[in-house]
Design a protein around this motif. Sequence first.
Motif, PDB file in Angstrom:
ATOM      1  N   PHE A  97     -36.772  23.618  -6.481  1.00 49.18           N
ATOM      2  CA  PHE A  97     -37.669  22.406  -5.593  1.00 49.18           C
ATOM      3  C   PHE A  97     -39.283  23.750  -6.376  1.00 49.18           C
ATOM      4  N   GLY A  98     -39.847  22.665  -6.068  1.00 51.49           N
ATOM      5  CA  GLY A  98     -41.334  23.715  -6.112  1.00 51.49           C
ATOM      6  C   GLY A  98     -42.157  24.001  -7.273  1.00 51.49           C
ATOM      7  N   CYS A  99     -43.058  25.581  -7.295  1.00 48.61           N
ATOM      8  CA  CYS A  99     -43.586  25.600  -8.763  1.00 48.61           C
ATOM      9  C   CYS A  99     -42.661  26.390  -9.913  1.00 48.61           C
ATOM     10  N   ASN A 139     -40.569  28.636  -9.694  1.00 50.10           N
ATOM     11  CA  ASN A 139     -39.162  28.460  -9.427  1.00 50.10           C
ATOM     12  C   ASN A 139     -38.845  27.998 -10.886  1.00 50.10           C
ATOM     13  N   THR A 143     -34.870  27.496  -3.106  1.00 48.76           N
ATOM     14  CA  THR A 143     -35.651  26.125  -2.836  1.00 48.76           C
ATOM     15  C   THR A 143     -37.310  26.437  -2.728  1.00 48.76           C
ATOM     16  N   VAL A 167     -43.407  25.581   0.671  1.00 48.39           N
ATOM     17  CA  VAL A 167     -44.760  25.965   0.654  1.00 48.39           C
ATOM     18  C   VAL A 167     -45.250  25.152   1.225  1.00 48.39           C
ATOM     19  N   VAL A 175     -43.083  35.003   1.649  1.00 47.66           N
ATOM     20  CA  VAL A 175     -42.045  34.795   0.910  1.00 47.66           C
ATOM     21  C   VAL A 175     -41.697  35.195  -0.166  1.00 47.66           C
ATOM     22  N   ARG A 176     -42.728  35.384  -1.149  1.00 46.98           N
ATOM     23  CA  ARG A 176     -43.235  36.335  -2.187  1.00 46.98           C
ATOM     24  C   ARG A 176     -43.472  37.715  -1.956  1.00 46.98           C
ATOM     25  N   GLN A 205     -49.376  33.912  -9.426  1.00 48.64           N
ATOM     26  CA  GLN A 205     -50.028  33.030  -8.151  1.00 48.64           C
ATOM     27  C   GLN A 205     -51.221  33.186  -8.226  1.00 48.64           C
TER      28      GLN A 205
HETATM   29 FE1  F3S Z   1     -42.801  27.297  -3.251  1.00 49.07          FE
HETATM   30 FE2  F3S Z   1     -42.285  29.710  -3.356  1.00 49.07          FE
HETATM   31 FE3  F3S Z   1     -43.957  28.349  -5.981  1.00 49.07          FE
HETATM   32  S1  F3S Z   1     -42.648  28.207  -1.626  1.00 49.07           S
HETATM   33  S2  F3S Z   1     -44.455  26.976  -4.435  1.00 49.07           S
HETATM   34  S3  F3S Z   1     -41.471  28.017  -5.004  1.00 49.07           S
HETATM   35  S4  F3S Z   1     -43.556  29.986  -5.106  1.00 49.07           S
END
Ligand code: F3S
Length: 474
Positions: free
Chosen positions: A37-39, A42, A73, A76, A204-205, A236
């Motif tokens: 999930f996510g960016c 991840n 997971t 965001v 969280v990072r 980021q």
């Molecule tokens: Fe989500 Fe973590 Fe990326 S919160 S947007 S997976 S840095």
Amino acid sequence: PAEEPIRQYYFMAKCREWVRNFEREKGRFPTACVTTFGCQMNARDSEKLSGILEQAGYRLTEDENADFVIFNTCTVRDNANQRVYGRLGELNGYKRRNPDMKIALCGCMMQEPAVIEKLKKSYSFIDLIFGTHNIYKFAELLYASFRQEEMCSFGQKGMIIDIWKDTDKIVEDLPVERKYPFKSGINIMFGCNNFCSYCIVPYVRGRERSRRPEDILREVEGLVGEGYKDITLLGQNVNSYDGGVRFPELLQRIDAIPGDFRIRFMTSHPKDCTQELLDVMARCPKVARHLHLPVQSGSDRVLGEMNRRYTTAKYLDLVAYAKKKMPDLSLTSDIIVGFPGETREDFQQTLDLVREVKYTALYTFLYSRRSGTKAVSFPDPVPPEEKSRWFQELLEVQGKIGEGYMESQVGSIFRVLVEGPGKGEGMLASRNDQNVIVEFPGPAELAGSFAQVEITSAKNWALMGRLTGQGEAR
Ligand code: F3S
Ligand code: SAH
Ligand code: SF4
């Protein structure tokens, strides 16, 4: 062994013994599925998880009905969390039918104490939970979960939970299983120090840590040697990279690596995006003509409340400079609609900015309250229905701009990297330097190589073209 990554390779070997026993007992290899999930960060982490699972002897599959399933997971926005809870319910169903199945969770959502409480209380079927800072320890934790099973063969076996608050550690040289053989992201830094008031990522990072330039260069050289053609430098805020050299210098050094490949990077924070960086982009032939420069809002008042630390004037100056230096540059952005206290007037300024910049594509988000962030305490009087109307309005405005951009590309010739089959019969899907999808009829063997394509028509999601060569020139 105490030293990393040797310690982790030791545990991978221990896991392999366990896998061999599984194979002897069941007459087949155990399967494992990694769901992301996510960016892109991840996605990159998931490649590391897959690499370790593969080293441990698992057979990787996309099917979540597997012997080992791990969800990496994202938190965001709240809808990212909700999707994870929904999918966990499904996994529980599989596990009832396959009691040997193991379920693990990791990633950003696991760094939130409230999430862990909820999982402990209502999702007791989960075997292993860890966070973003100790992902390099995955082999060790996986082995611990096998041992746990042996040790607790009588009665309820527990969940293994290992979450760290932060780390200053970067462990190099762990195995990775890259998703594609021709394009890949690579981390140049981890964490974020910016604390935009709406954003949970710094919590969280953790704090910013940059990889050493020599480690990054070695990884890129390795990939180029293996035939990779598209490499995205991930962070980021890549502009705050500081591994002894700064980001523009790093970019130049990567550009100087011999070979036929292109370089992308994300994300670039406007407050630290400099003319120097844009000059380097313009000068370096391998750096793609695409800049993702998230503006978030077109109102200076809202930008201030968001703690973004730039003004729309500075942003627009950067955009003008970038376009002057690179007329074929494609610009994309992120925008949040409905930030606490955003007025119709503020939103109008966002629309004005979007019309002025003319982005190729926009990623638009409705503001989502994230616990622990500063904006949670800001008054938020605009009703959700009103915010949704604004959101629709922004989509419509950008829809027309995007269409205009796509139309304007008809007749151009692009060098594209072919990724695989396209949507239509006999079509190939590819991306140009601008990161726009280009589809054209061609032989499947072109996958993974550059080609030259002339654009013959435009759809709203892709450009359509015809093959004109197996392109060297850009
Ligand atoms: Fe989500 Fe973590 Fe990326 S919160 S947007 S997976 S840095
Ligand atoms: N580091 C990147 C963004 C990472 S998060 C940057 O600074 O640009 C990706 C995008 O999610 C952000 O750009 C923002 O537009 C959006 N986002 C982050 N937190 C959000 C929230 N609480 N609600 C809605 N959108 C959010
Ligand atoms: Fe979040 Fe801002 Fe950091 Fe991006 S720069 S990850 S939006 S805090």
